[in-house]
Design an enzyme around this catalytic site. Sequence first.
Site, PDB file in Angstrom:
ATOM      1  CG  ASN A  20      -0.751  -0.229   2.477  1.00  0.00           C
ATOM      2  OD1 ASN A  20      -0.281  -1.280   2.863  1.00  0.00           O
ATOM      3  ND2 ASN A  20      -1.004   0.755   3.297  1.00  0.00           N
ATOM      4  CG  ASP A  21       0.006   4.022   2.910  1.00  0.00           C
ATOM      5  OD1 ASP A  21      -0.998   3.590   2.326  1.00  0.00           O
ATOM      6  OD2 ASP A  21       0.029   4.293   4.116  1.00  0.00           O
ATOM      7  CD  GLN A  37       3.008   0.854   5.645  1.00  0.00           C
ATOM      8  OE1 GLN A  37       2.145   0.466   6.413  1.00  0.00           O
ATOM      9  NE2 GLN A  37       4.283   1.008   6.008  1.00  0.00           N
ATOM     10  NE  ARG A 144      -3.138   5.953  10.491  1.00  0.00           N
ATOM     11  CZ  ARG A 144      -4.277   5.864  11.170  1.00  0.00           C
ATOM     12  NH1 ARG A 144      -4.258   5.731  12.480  1.00  0.00           N
ATOM     13  NH2 ARG A 144      -5.438   5.939  10.543  1.00  0.00           N
ATOM     14  CG  ASP A 145       0.500   7.817   8.258  1.00  0.00           C
ATOM     15  OD1 ASP A 145       0.989   6.740   8.639  1.00  0.00           O
ATOM     16  OD2 ASP A 145      -0.691   7.943   7.920  1.00  0.00           O
ATOM     17  CD  GLU A 198      -5.393   6.476   6.996  1.00  0.00           C
ATOM     18  OE1 GLU A 198      -5.863   6.187   5.886  1.00  0.00           O
ATOM     19  OE2 GLU A 198      -5.164   5.633   7.888  1.00  0.00           O
TER      20      GLU A 198
END
Length: 470
Positions: A20-21, A37, A144-145, A198
């Site tokens: 993913n990301d 990810q 997060r992130d 996000e």
Amino acid sequence: MAKTAMRQRYHFMGPCGWINDPNGLIYYKGKYHFFYQFNPYSGFWSQMHWGHAVSDDLLHWEHLPVALAPSEIYDDHPQGGCFSGSAIEKDGDLYLVYTGTANNGNGFEQTQNVAVSVDGVHFSKCEGNPVIEPPEGVPHDFFRDPKVWEHEGLYYLVCGAQRDGRAQALLYRSKDLLHWEFFNVLFESRGEWGFMWECPDFFPLGDKWVFLCSPMGIGERTTVYFVGDFDYGTGSFTYTVTGEADWGFDFYAPQTFQDGNGRRIMVGWANGWDWMPFWKDWGPTWREGWCGSFAVPREVRMNDNLTLSIMPVDEISTLRSEMAVLPPTIRLGEESTTLRVGDGVAYELGFSIDLMQTDATSIHLNLRQHDDRALVVDFDLAHARMSVNRDKADEWSKGTSRSPLSVQGKEKLDVILLSDQSSMEIFVDGGRVVHSMNVFADNEHNGISMYAKNGDAVLVDVKGYGLDAV
Ligand code: DQQ
């Protein structure tokens, strides 16, 4: 892994498993590095690792060993692991700043952590981790992130958070990447922009600043940008212009970086959570042992009115194989016109709608067409909007993405389609409007046809190319 029916041909993918990301995108020591990810064990989201690959041209990638794996008390959540983050070079070393998720009986406990590498390949997690814990009032599962950058000898980091049920971007600063102090709430939602952001990104463009995020809780908006001003004195950002980086359903959690040529490049995950009913079905490809790819890297530019134009990087043209035999001008009426470009699966097709010579109220494209199946693109010129409908694109995808289309005062409207095995990206009006969608269709779905309604439409500068696999 083996070439399976739906694997992309020229888009970035993991070697196997789930991705993913985009994480830690950086131009480091003369090469592009993508981290991402990654669940190497299966085609669904779980046990997040950071995959890693390097490239000279953003298209051909060499996969390197996994950079981060869940291993420590602060990042060993059995499902979570090492969540998203970013990369920065310091004194020649490569630092990764990421969210660790742990489970000490409280669900996804999130903290910010650092790992470092001297060779750009092997990473060690730092002794002082976690380097940032959630501040008071921020739930531990909404923190997060981190996206990190340097300015005049200080390091800055913005991360997504939540307070009182609303999204916030928190700004920290540090002298050494290891010791951080809270600086300010960079920017916050009063509810209108959702309950969590996000993968926030924050970067200068010209004399403005851009805040980019994937907001949770505001419907179909997958990636939103805000353009405004930032003050290093107060750590506060105010915006005057906002827009969508992509109106399609499959562009999420993008990250940007500046490359050696000074370009601001944006890379997004070419999927979206909304079409994956968690824990039940991860889409048609996980049965092939993989899921997830990245959209083509895009260059971000600022327009005079402070909106963004987001276009594929020029490198894509190096994939062009045979040029399609197409008339440079096509007059469309109610009867369908069919085109042949490449094999109808992996191709680029570009044209401009000549608005001065067009009196049709709308133009319709059927892409990846086979029997009664197609991805349907509508340019509704009479009402200045466009849509992409994938209800009949394959046996699985659903939904119509919609966006405005600015035609007022324009003589032409340019369109570029980038098609690959399981995706379609549509760039309109110099990248002011983009729709990206997955299409899980096999090679028989290779038709391209178009027609106009209530009059004629004239397409000029029509050009098409097959695109090579990488
Ligand atoms: N994906 C990561 C999180 C991030 C989310 C987990 C966005 O860090 O918030 O895989 O897709």
